[in-house]
Design a protein around this motif. Sequence first.
Motif, PDB file in Angstrom:
ATOM      1  N   UNK A 126      -5.982  53.437  13.261  1.00 40.29           N
ATOM      2  CA  UNK A 126      -6.581  54.560  13.996  1.00 40.29           C
ATOM      3  C   UNK A 126      -5.534  55.329  14.782  1.00 40.29           C
ATOM      4  N   UNK A 127      -5.932  56.460  15.314  1.00 38.33           N
ATOM      5  CA  UNK A 127      -4.990  57.266  16.088  1.00 38.33           C
ATOM      6  C   UNK A 127      -4.654  56.566  17.399  1.00 38.33           C
ATOM      7  N   UNK A 128      -3.450  56.809  17.872  1.00 33.10           N
ATOM      8  CA  UNK A 128      -3.026  56.230  19.145  1.00 33.10           C
ATOM      9  C   UNK A 128      -3.924  56.732  20.267  1.00 33.10           C
ATOM     10  N   UNK A 129      -4.318  57.997  20.216  1.00 35.40           N
ATOM     11  CA  UNK A 129      -5.189  58.561  21.253  1.00 35.40           C
ATOM     12  C   UNK A 129      -6.516  57.815  21.331  1.00 35.40           C
ATOM     13  N   UNK A 130      -7.058  57.446  20.170  1.00 34.12           N
ATOM     14  CA  UNK A 130      -8.345  56.745  20.156  1.00 34.12           C
ATOM     15  C   UNK A 130      -8.219  55.372  20.812  1.00 34.12           C
ATOM     16  N   UNK A 131      -7.102  54.688  20.554  1.00 30.92           N
ATOM     17  CA  UNK A 131      -6.909  53.349  21.115  1.00 30.92           C
ATOM     18  C   UNK A 131      -6.620  53.432  22.619  1.00 30.92           C
ATOM     19  N   UNK A 132      -5.794  54.383  23.035  1.00 29.05           N
ATOM     20  CA  UNK A 132      -5.507  54.498  24.466  1.00 29.05           C
ATOM     21  C   UNK A 132      -6.748  54.931  25.244  1.00 29.05           C
ATOM     22  N   UNK A 133      -7.579  55.764  24.647  1.00 29.40           N
ATOM     23  CA  UNK A 133      -8.825  56.164  25.317  1.00 29.40           C
ATOM     24  C   UNK A 133      -9.729  54.955  25.515  1.00 29.40           C
ATOM     25  N   UNK A 134      -9.767  54.091  24.531  1.00 29.90           N
ATOM     26  CA  UNK A 134     -10.581  52.879  24.646  1.00 29.90           C
ATOM     27  C   UNK A 134      -9.999  51.962  25.718  1.00 29.90           C
ATOM     28  N   UNK A 135      -8.681  51.888  25.800  1.00 28.96           N
ATOM     29  CA  UNK A 135      -8.051  51.064  26.835  1.00 28.96           C
ATOM     30  C   UNK A 135      -8.383  51.573  28.236  1.00 28.96           C
ATOM     31  N   UNK A 136      -8.528  52.859  28.357  1.00 30.08           N
ATOM     32  CA  UNK A 136      -8.799  53.455  29.673  1.00 30.08           C
ATOM     33  C   UNK A 136     -10.254  53.312  30.094  1.00 30.08           C
TER      34      UNK A 136
END
Length: 204
Positions: free
Chosen positions: A29-39
Motif C-alpha cells: 500500500x501507499x506510505x501515506x495510507x500506512x502513516x495515516x493509520x499509524x496516526x
Amino acid sequence: MADTETLLQAWAERASTDDEAWAHTVPGPSLDAVTARLASVPRDFLDERVSLPALFGDVLPAVAAPACLAFADDARVRTGAAIALWLVAADDLIEPLDPPLNTARAGVAVDALALRVASVVDPATWLVDDERRVEAARTFLLWDGLRPAGEDAATARALLDACDSLARDRAMASAYEGHRHRAEIARRLQEARQREAAARYSAE
C-alpha cells in the motif's frame, strides 16, 4: 524493563538479514495510507491495562506468538507492539489497505516495531512526529514483506536507511551488528545439525 541491547538481541535472533527481507518484498500500500493509520491508533490499543498477549491473540489468532511477548511488561515493547497490531486490526475495523497487508508475516512485522524500533525510539513519537512515523511505517512494511507503492526495492531501502534511528546511533548499531552476526552463526549451525540428522536418518 529490558535494556535496549537485550531487545535488539531478541530481534536479531528472530529476524532474517535485511538483505533477505528486501529481496522478498513486493509492492504494498501507499506510505501515506500506512502513516495515516499509524496516526489514528485508538486509545484502547494504547491502554497499558490491556494484555498484550490477549491483544495479539484477538488480532492475529492464527499467527505464531511473536518474540516481543516475552517482554510484554516493558512499556516500550508493549506500546510498539500494540501500534503494530492496530495496523493489522484496522483492515477489519476500518477497511483493508490496498493491496492488503501480509497477515502471514505480520508477527515478524510486529516484532520489528516492538523490538527493533521501539528499543531506540519511544513509540509515542510515532504518533506525533512525522519522520518517526515514516520510519515505523517503512519498517513495518519491510518486515511484512512489502514496500511502499510506487517504490522499487532499492529506493525503498535507501529511504528507510535515511530515517533509521538505530543506524544513527553508532554504538548501538555496532552492538546490534554483533548480535546479528552471532544469531546468523547460530542459525547456520542449527541448519547444519538438521542436515546431519536428516542424512543419518536416511542412511538408516
